[in-house]
Design a protein around this motif. Structure first.
Motif, PDB file in Angstrom:
ATOM      1  N   TYR A 271       0.866  -1.438  -0.301  1.00  0.00           N
ATOM      2  CA  TYR A 271       0.022   0.155   0.085  1.00  0.00           C
ATOM      3  C   TYR A 271       0.482   1.246  -0.216  1.00  0.00           C
ATOM      4  CZ  TYR A 271      -3.146   3.589   1.354  1.00  0.00           C
ATOM      5  OH  TYR A 271      -3.479   5.094   2.226  1.00  0.00           O
ATOM      6  N   ASN A 272       1.647   1.272   0.913  1.00  0.00           N
ATOM      7  CA  ASN A 272       3.195   2.419   0.883  1.00  0.00           C
ATOM      8  C   ASN A 272       3.459   2.597  -0.772  1.00  0.00           C
ATOM      9  OD1 ASN A 272       1.626   3.100   3.542  1.00  0.00           O
ATOM     10  ND2 ASN A 272       3.697   1.650   4.377  1.00  0.00           N
ATOM     11  N   GLU A 273       4.009   1.528  -0.754  1.00  0.00           N
ATOM     12  CA  GLU A 273       5.065   1.469  -2.519  1.00  0.00           C
ATOM     13  C   GLU A 273       3.306   2.283  -3.489  1.00  0.00           C
ATOM     14  OE1 GLU A 273       6.071  -1.933  -2.952  1.00  0.00           O
ATOM     15  OE2 GLU A 273       7.516  -2.113  -1.596  1.00  0.00           O
TER      16      GLU A 273
ATOM     17  N   ASP B 206       2.236   5.639  -7.140  1.00  0.00           N
ATOM     18  CA  ASP B 206       0.450   5.678  -7.961  1.00  0.00           C
ATOM     19  C   ASP B 206       0.675   4.121  -8.692  1.00  0.00           C
ATOM     20  OD1 ASP B 206      -1.468   6.904  -8.585  1.00  0.00           O
ATOM     21  OD2 ASP B 206      -1.253   7.947 -10.261  1.00  0.00           O
ATOM     22  N   ASP B 207       0.715   3.461  -8.059  1.00  0.00           N
ATOM     23  CA  ASP B 207       1.043   2.351  -8.644  1.00  0.00           C
ATOM     24  C   ASP B 207      -0.162   1.416  -8.481  1.00  0.00           C
ATOM     25  OD1 ASP B 207       1.433  -0.831  -9.512  1.00  0.00           O
ATOM     26  OD2 ASP B 207       3.362  -0.331  -9.129  1.00  0.00           O
ATOM     27  N   LYS B 208      -1.289   1.157 -10.001  1.00  0.00           N
ATOM     28  CA  LYS B 208      -2.690   0.561  -9.381  1.00  0.00           C
ATOM     29  C   LYS B 208      -2.589  -1.197  -9.066  1.00  0.00           C
ATOM     30  CE  LYS B 208      -4.989   3.927  -9.906  1.00  0.00           C
ATOM     31  NZ  LYS B 208      -5.133   4.728  -8.903  1.00  0.00           N
ATOM     32  N   LYS B 209      -1.638  -1.536  -9.733  1.00  0.00           N
ATOM     33  CA  LYS B 209      -0.792  -2.928  -9.568  1.00  0.00           C
ATOM     34  C   LYS B 209      -0.336  -3.562  -7.643  1.00  0.00           C
ATOM     35  CE  LYS B 209       0.227  -4.157 -13.882  1.00  0.00           C
ATOM     36  NZ  LYS B 209       2.221  -4.525 -15.365  1.00  0.00           N
ATOM     37  N   LYS B 210      -0.032  -2.570  -7.401  1.00  0.00           N
ATOM     38  CA  LYS B 210       0.589  -2.820  -5.902  1.00  0.00           C
ATOM     39  C   LYS B 210      -1.035  -3.048  -4.981  1.00  0.00           C
ATOM     40  CE  LYS B 210       5.369  -2.044  -6.324  1.00  0.00           C
ATOM     41  NZ  LYS B 210       6.175  -0.990  -5.769  1.00  0.00           N
TER      42      LYS B 210
ATOM     43  N   ASP C 195      -9.217   2.961   1.545  1.00  0.00           N
ATOM     44  CA  ASP C 195      -8.141   3.937   1.388  1.00  0.00           C
ATOM     45  C   ASP C 195      -8.167   2.770  -0.306  1.00  0.00           C
ATOM     46  OD1 ASP C 195      -7.452   6.450   0.790  1.00  0.00           O
ATOM     47  OD2 ASP C 195      -5.781   6.337   0.768  1.00  0.00           O
ATOM     48  N   THR C 196      -7.343   1.801  -0.275  1.00  0.00           N
ATOM     49  CA  THR C 196      -7.323   1.070  -0.747  1.00  0.00           C
ATOM     50  C   THR C 196      -8.620   0.542  -2.412  1.00  0.00           C
ATOM     51  OG1 THR C 196      -5.510  -0.126  -0.148  1.00  0.00           O
ATOM     52  CG2 THR C 196      -6.391  -0.975  -2.002  1.00  0.00           C
TER      53      THR C 196
END
Length: 275
Positions: A41-43, A48-52, A82-83
């Motif tokens: 989540y933090n990464e 702004d990485d949707k895959k993560k 928030d995810t």
């Protein structure tokens, strides 16, 4: 060679990361899932990485029920909501933010959750000509946020969004009335419906950007109805149209429709001389 080496290292890191993720999905170790999901989540937040975000969500979905009522539950519930929000799944983000606010009313994240819940409904608001249930819900939630946090971090943004949504509702109401006007030639009753609709619109929306248009088309609906009436109805309807002309001129002496409305008003006065 250097580029190839860097690429190889990146591929190896990705392979290890994917392997760790797949292993954790099948694991029963909630603590490790929590730690890794929070890391993802933090990464994702940083890049702004949707895959993560999607990976983090899969882990959150597995462990959120286990942590409800536990010390880590508050943070986890917020990250979970928030995810969904970051993945633009606004139906579920609105639900989870509401659940967070109810479960943790004293959290230092409760204001942020209230705003993002309202913003989720704002994002769900469709174009003006569709059903506006989510628009009304968004306005309600934005107003609730503003009532609770009048000086809040997002107060200005919430006010702007609420104003935008109210204009959308006004446009829908205005366009319905205008549609009656546009179809009045085919069905005279629609001119009467247009007059009623524009009158209600003007009463309900005193500051609307569509107000001048509504004033003009109310007049024109009355004018078209009058000149296409049987003689025994024409005088009364011409006089009614003239009243709407005067209403328009009262507020818009040099308005957008001044030339057209003056020509129609002269025609009304000329016709009234025959009665």
């Amino acid at each position: 060679m250097m580029k190839k080496a860097i690429l190889l290292v990146a591929v190896l890191m990705l392979t290890v990361s994917c392997g760790e993720f797949q292993t954790l999905l099948k694991s029963e170790d909630s603590g490790k899932k929590y730690t890794y999901a929070e890391q993802l989540y933090n990464e994702a937040k940083e890049d702004d990485d949707k895959k993560k975000y999607r990976k983090a969500l899969r882990l959150f979905e597995q462990i959120v029920p286990e942590y409800r009522g536990k010390p880590q539950g508050e943070k986890l519930s917020y990250l979970f909501a928030d995810t969904y929000y970051e993945l633009e799944n606004y139906y579920l983000s609105s639900y989870e933010f509401e659940r967070f606010g109810q479960s943790y009313p004293n959290s230092d994240k409760v204001e942020e959750a209230a705003f993002k819940k309202a913003r989720s409904f704002y994002e769900l608001s469709p174009r003006y000509d569709l059903d506006q249930t989510d628009t009304n819900k968004a306005i309600t939630e934005l107003q609730a946020y503003l009532n609770t946090y009048p000086e809040g971090e997002h107060a200005e943004e919430a006010n702007d969004m609420a104003a935008e949504l109210r204009i959308k509702l006004e446009r829908k109401e205005y366009e319905i009335a205008k549609q009656y006007h546009l179809t009045g030639e085919a069905r005279a009753g629609n001119y009467r419906a247009a007059i009623r609709s524009f009158t209600n619109f003007l009463a309900n929306n005193p500051g609307s950007p569509f107000r001048e248009d509504a004033q003009y088309y109310r007049f024109d609906s009355a004018y078209q109805l009058a000149i296409n009436s049987f003689r025994e109805l024409m005088q009364e309807r011409l006089e009614e149209a003239l009243e709407y002309y005067q209403d328009y001129k009262k507020y818009y002496t040099e308005g957008e429709y001044s030339e057209a409305i003056e020509a129609s008003a002269e025609d009304i006065k000329s016709r009234l001389q025959n009665f």
